[in-house]
Design an enzyme around this catalytic site. Structure first.
Site, PDB file in Angstrom:
ATOM      1  N   ALA A  19      17.208 -43.317  68.621  1.00 21.17           N
ATOM      2  CA  ALA A  19      17.767 -43.084  69.908  1.00 21.17           C
ATOM      3  C   ALA A  19      18.228 -44.405  70.497  1.00 21.17           C
ATOM      4  O   ALA A  19      17.700 -45.369  70.391  1.00 21.17           O
ATOM      5  CB  ALA A  19      16.507 -42.622  71.077  1.00 21.17           C
ATOM      6  N   GLY A  20      19.394 -44.079  71.451  1.00 24.07           N
ATOM      7  CA  GLY A  20      20.166 -45.191  72.148  1.00 24.07           C
ATOM      8  C   GLY A  20      21.282 -45.989  71.409  1.00 24.07           C
ATOM      9  O   GLY A  20      22.011 -46.667  72.118  1.00 24.07           O
ATOM     10  N   ASN A  51      22.492 -39.353  67.179  1.00 28.96           N
ATOM     11  CA  ASN A  51      22.949 -38.080  67.303  1.00 28.96           C
ATOM     12  C   ASN A  51      24.211 -38.206  68.105  1.00 28.96           C
ATOM     13  O   ASN A  51      25.690 -37.907  67.742  1.00 28.96           O
ATOM     14  CB  ASN A  51      21.940 -37.062  67.829  1.00 28.96           C
ATOM     15  CG  ASN A  51      22.428 -35.697  67.714  1.00 28.96           C
ATOM     16  OD1 ASN A  51      22.032 -34.775  67.632  1.00 28.96           O
ATOM     17  ND2 ASN A  51      23.764 -35.327  67.879  1.00 28.96           N
ATOM     18  N   THR A  52      23.751 -38.502  69.422  1.00 25.29           N
ATOM     19  CA  THR A  52      24.959 -38.500  70.287  1.00 25.29           C
ATOM     20  C   THR A  52      25.976 -39.412  70.281  1.00 25.29           C
ATOM     21  O   THR A  52      27.232 -39.159  70.346  1.00 25.29           O
ATOM     22  CB  THR A  52      24.374 -38.692  71.986  1.00 25.29           C
ATOM     23  OG1 THR A  52      23.127 -38.121  71.826  1.00 25.29           O
ATOM     24  CG2 THR A  52      25.173 -38.468  72.890  1.00 25.29           C
ATOM     25  N   LYS A  78       9.677 -34.537  62.287  1.00 25.05           N
ATOM     26  CA  LYS A  78       9.961 -35.800  63.410  1.00 25.05           C
ATOM     27  C   LYS A  78       9.138 -35.161  64.741  1.00 25.05           C
ATOM     28  O   LYS A  78       9.337 -34.344  65.283  1.00 25.05           O
ATOM     29  CB  LYS A  78      11.429 -35.853  63.792  1.00 25.05           C
ATOM     30  CG  LYS A  78      11.397 -36.861  64.872  1.00 25.05           C
ATOM     31  CD  LYS A  78      12.969 -36.948  65.432  1.00 25.05           C
ATOM     32  CE  LYS A  78      13.031 -37.388  66.756  1.00 25.05           C
ATOM     33  NZ  LYS A  78      14.519 -37.699  67.292  1.00 25.05           N
ATOM     34  N   GLY A  85      20.123 -40.594  74.021  1.00 27.48           N
ATOM     35  CA  GLY A  85      21.284 -39.995  74.423  1.00 27.48           C
ATOM     36  C   GLY A  85      21.961 -41.083  75.405  1.00 27.48           C
ATOM     37  O   GLY A  85      23.424 -40.809  76.091  1.00 27.48           O
TER      38      GLY A  85
END
Lengths: 267, 67
Positions: A195-196, A217-218, A108, A169
């Site tokens: 992301a997001g 992830n987050t 990535k 995040g």
């Protein structure tokens, strides 16, 4: 009756590799490695992102490592270039990752442009992608939701385009579905929102738009119950994918249509 | 002999050390890592043939949690 197995052949293919799960998951921000593994098991993800950092040569040397909890033989590692702000840094990081992971070349790429927003620097990203692809890497690339940039990244040979839904995040969800839709329609390689995503419905919306997968992830790691959220995300991805394949009804603004018969009403 | 390992100065006896010896001294034997000398990656298969000298900058990296 819906055949539950009708989508059994609906697989995600990235650079010739086939995956059953369309949920890609990060390994950062969990309480510990045990929780990381439990969440990933609950998500049924096959691709896990990792960061590349200096080994701690101090007293922590004998503590278990991430690789002990996530054996590279069981999961497909996706080393990232998080924290890199130039193409040189990103290329160096991924070459080290390839050596670390015995020649594994699926990576990535992300080159950041600003430490506050973590917004990608697309010029540096394109430069790095060209060099990495020439060096034999299969590059999944984090980028903005600019359709022109996304197409350029595909044209130079990236094996998956990974536009942001919102800032890394932030958990703000999908802020520009219109741009994502343009990217998806123009792309001949998998488009994976990266992301997001903040909660399950965000993931479902991404998949309903026609994304090939979602990387997060987050949203999982910082949920009150990360393992339960991982399970929710698995279902959200599957649900959104099935809805996309099923094909939603046409929207009919201001045109109500009763679902029940209008005849033979009881009077 | 002083070398920079992961940004910190480390002292070793002698005037040179093989990559294999360094790995043993750092208790990294058997662990998964990648190593770089002055910006050049050293293949795991050739650790015996690479020497480190005074002032060399060495990076030893691994995988950690990330998104």
């Amino acid at each position: 009756m819906v055949d539950k197995n009708s989508n059994i052949n609906d697989k995600l293919v990235i650079a010739g590799r086939t995956f059953h799960s369309r949920l890609l998951i990060g390994t950062g921000k969990y309480a510990d490695f045990k929780e990381t593994r439990s969440a990933i098991d609950a998500s049924e993800s096959e691709i896990v992102t990792v960061a590349i950092r200096r080994i701690n040569l101090g007293q922590k040397l004998n503590e278990p490592s991430l690789l002990d909890f996530l054996p590279p033989k069981k999961f497909t590692y996706l080393p990232n270039t998080a924290g890199c702000y130039s193409s040189e840094e990103a290329i160096r990081t991924l070459r080290l990752a390839r050596e670390l992971l015995d020649g594994h070349n699926l990576v990535k790429l992300e080159v950041l442009g600003d430490s506050n927003t973590l917004y990608p620097n697309v010029v540096e990203t394109i430069n790095a992608a060209k060099i990495l692809i020439a060096d034999g890497f299969d590059v999944m690339v984090y980028t903005s939701d600019d359709p022109i940039v996304a197409k350029q990244l595909e044209d130079i040979g990236c094996c998956a385009i990974m536009p942001l839904a919102s800032l890394i995040g932030s958990g703000m969800g999908i802020l520009n579905p219109w741009n994502l839709q343009i990217i998806i329609e123009n792309s001949n390689v998998p488009v994976i929102v990266d992301a997001g995503v903040g909660t399950a419905s965000d993931a479902t919306i991404a998949m309903e738009l026609g994304c090939d997968g979602v990387l997060m992830n987050t949203a999982v790691a910082l949920a009150k119950d990360p393992i339960l959220m991982a399970s929710a995300m698995k279902k959200a991805i599957e649900s959104g994918r099935e809805a996309f394949i099923a094909g939603r009804m046409t929207k009919k603004p201001y045109m109500a249509s009763p679902s029940s018969p209008v005849e033979d009403l009881i009077k | 002999m002083k070398m920079y390992i992961n940004g910190s100065i480390k002292e070793f006896n002698g005037i040179k050390i093989t990559a294999t010896e360094l790995i043993i001294q750092l208790n990294l034997n058997g662990k998964r890592f990648a190593i770089e000398k002055n910006g050049e990656i050293i293949s795991k298969n050739f650790l015996d043939g690479v020497y480190f000298n005074e002032g060399d900058k060495i990076e030893i990296i691994g995988a950690v949690g990330g998104g």
